[in-house]
Design an enzyme around this catalytic site. Structure first.
Site, PDB file in Angstrom:
ATOM      1  CE1 TYR A 119     -31.088  -8.520 -50.988  1.00 52.81           C
ATOM      2  CE2 TYR A 119     -29.492  -8.238 -49.433  1.00 52.81           C
ATOM      3  CZ  TYR A 119     -29.857  -7.930 -50.832  1.00 52.81           C
ATOM      4  OH  TYR A 119     -28.895  -7.698 -51.655  1.00 52.81           O
ATOM      5  CD  GLU A 207     -29.557  -9.796 -54.523  1.00 57.10           C
ATOM      6  OE1 GLU A 207     -30.342  -9.823 -55.660  1.00 57.10           O
ATOM      7  OE2 GLU A 207     -29.676  -8.202 -53.653  1.00 57.10           O
TER       8      GLU A 207
END
Ligand code: ADP
Ligand code: MG
Length: 399
Positions: A119, A207
């Site tokens: 992530y 993101e």
């Protein structure tokens, strides 16, 4: 402003980020054509909507056991089948709400052999006033859940705007992601590239979930969500062009044309207020008296008749609105001007639901007189408390 995954990836690629080959497609034929341009044998068919959780999402029109909005395909025929099932159908994910979103475009991408899913995101960290990286080894899943259950697996790293991303910063990110070999080298290059893209394009959020380590050891951006600061869009006509209005609320698009700060909500009482603080207070007091606001609407300090009329049209276009509360504090703006605007708007648009008007401030007596003498069915109120109670009562009586 948000953009689609394929647009975000094209942008990141132009800055030098490692992104797979892929093409957007609006029809099944285009999807097949796109797949033929890719090396194969693994293809990925990805629904393009402004919401995450697509992989685990469900299509309303398909059986419950059908695959989600991101699907692997092992042949061109399979790409064709998936594209046919996705285009035009409604995808419901954890982020879309129950109504879901219609899939009007796909992204056909080269499939990757995934070794690890990581992530990485970037945002503006208000507490340090800096752009910060947020990274975790726990990619591909719900980062909110990771933050709650295993916060030690998340590193937040603010970047000094004068120095930019230093070698030391990039090293810390690579360490937190437990990267070595080629993937580590890729990360040391990727961090400054992402920082440059973020700052040059005035992003508010970037993101990448997941960022992957491939079986061959290299790093790749597998998903990308990017939001831009709307107030900076005037500097980026190339970005403004990427706007997909089909993803936005029609009433909000109309409001932005008239420079009105409008957010659609789920309740039944439409609000027209000047000043964001007063608009928030109005919403609160409506809730206090047991109803729900249908919108946030700040007509701004310099609202004129045209703006008030536009605002009225937007509020009345919402089928959920069963009553309207106008709450205006005349500071720079005069109450009589507002009253005239409201009356003109009601005459122009028509009034099918109860309307309560509360005016306060400069020329308030003149304003009230205009409302009272208009002959229209407008309920006038003395203060905010009175106004909220009156509109809630009127709506209850009408239903
Ligand atoms: P979302 O977050 O909306 O579900 P993603 O783009 O993250 O969509 O895709 C979901 C999952 O699908 C990823 O975590 C990954 O496992 C897989 N996936 C996505 N793109 C590819 C690709 N190009 N090759 C292989 N797997 C992929
Ligand atoms: Mg994702």
């Amino acid at each position: 402003m948000n953009i689609h995954e394929h647009q975000a990836k094209a942008l990141l690629r132009s800055f030098g980020a490692p992104v797979a080959e892929g093409f957007p497609a609006y029809t099944v034929d285009e999807a097949v054509g796109a797949a033929k341009k890719l090396p194969g044998p693994l293809y990925v068919v990805k629904s393009q909507i402004h919401a995450g959780g697509r992989g685990k999402g469900k299509f309303k029109e398909l059986p419950a056991d059908a695959e989600g909005g991101v699907r692997l395909a092992f042949s061109i025929d399979e790409v064709e089948k998936h594209a046919g099932e996705m285009l035009g159908n409604t995808l419901v994910t954890a982020q879309t709400g129950d109504d879901g979103k219609q899939v009007n475009r796909l992204y056909i991408e080269d499939g990757a052999d995934i070794s690890r899913e990581l992530y990485l995101s970037m945002l503006i960290d208000r507490s340090t006033s800096k752009v910060a990286f947020v990274v975790s080894t726990e990619g591909g899943m719900d980062i909110e859940q990771v933050a709650e259950e295993t916060p030690d697996k998340i590193l937040t790293l603010p970047i000094d705007p004068d120095a930019g991303v230093t070698k030391d910063d990039a090293g810390k990110l690579a360490d937190a992601l437990k990267l070595d070999g080629e993937a580590r080298g890729d990360m040391l290059k990727l961090a400054p590239v992402l920082y440059k893209a973020f700052t040059e394009k005035d992003m508010s959020l970037l993101e990448i979930n997941p960022l992957i380590v491939m079986e061959n050891g290299a790093l790749r951006v597998l998903d990308a969500k990017v939001s831009f600061d709307g107030n900076a869009l005037f500097r980026h006509p190339d970005i403004a062009e990427l706007r997909d209005k089909s993803e936005e609320d029609e009433k909000e698009i109309e409001a932005s044309k008239h420079d009105l700060a409008y957010v659609a909500l789920d309740g039944n009482i439409g609000c027209m207020v000047n000043g964001a603080g007063l608009a928030m207070a109005t919403m609160d007091i409506i809730k206090l008296y047991g109803a729900e606001p249908a919108n946030f609407l700040d007509v701004g300090g310099g609202a004129n008749k045209e703006k008030v009329t536009a605002a009225f049209k937007i509020i009345t276009a919402d089928p959920n609105v069963e009553g309207i509360l106008v709450n205006i504090f005349g500071g720079i703006m005069k109450c009589d001007v507002i009253a005239e605007g409201v009356i003109a708007a009601v005459k122009d648009v028509g009034l099918k639901v109860p309307l309560v008007v509360r005016l306060e401030g400069t020329n308030v007596e003149k304003g009230k007189k205009i409302i009272d003498e208009s002959g229209l069915n407008v309920i006038s109120a003395n203060d905010l408390d009175d106004a909220a109670q009156k509109i809630v009562k009127a709506v209850q009586e009408a239903s």
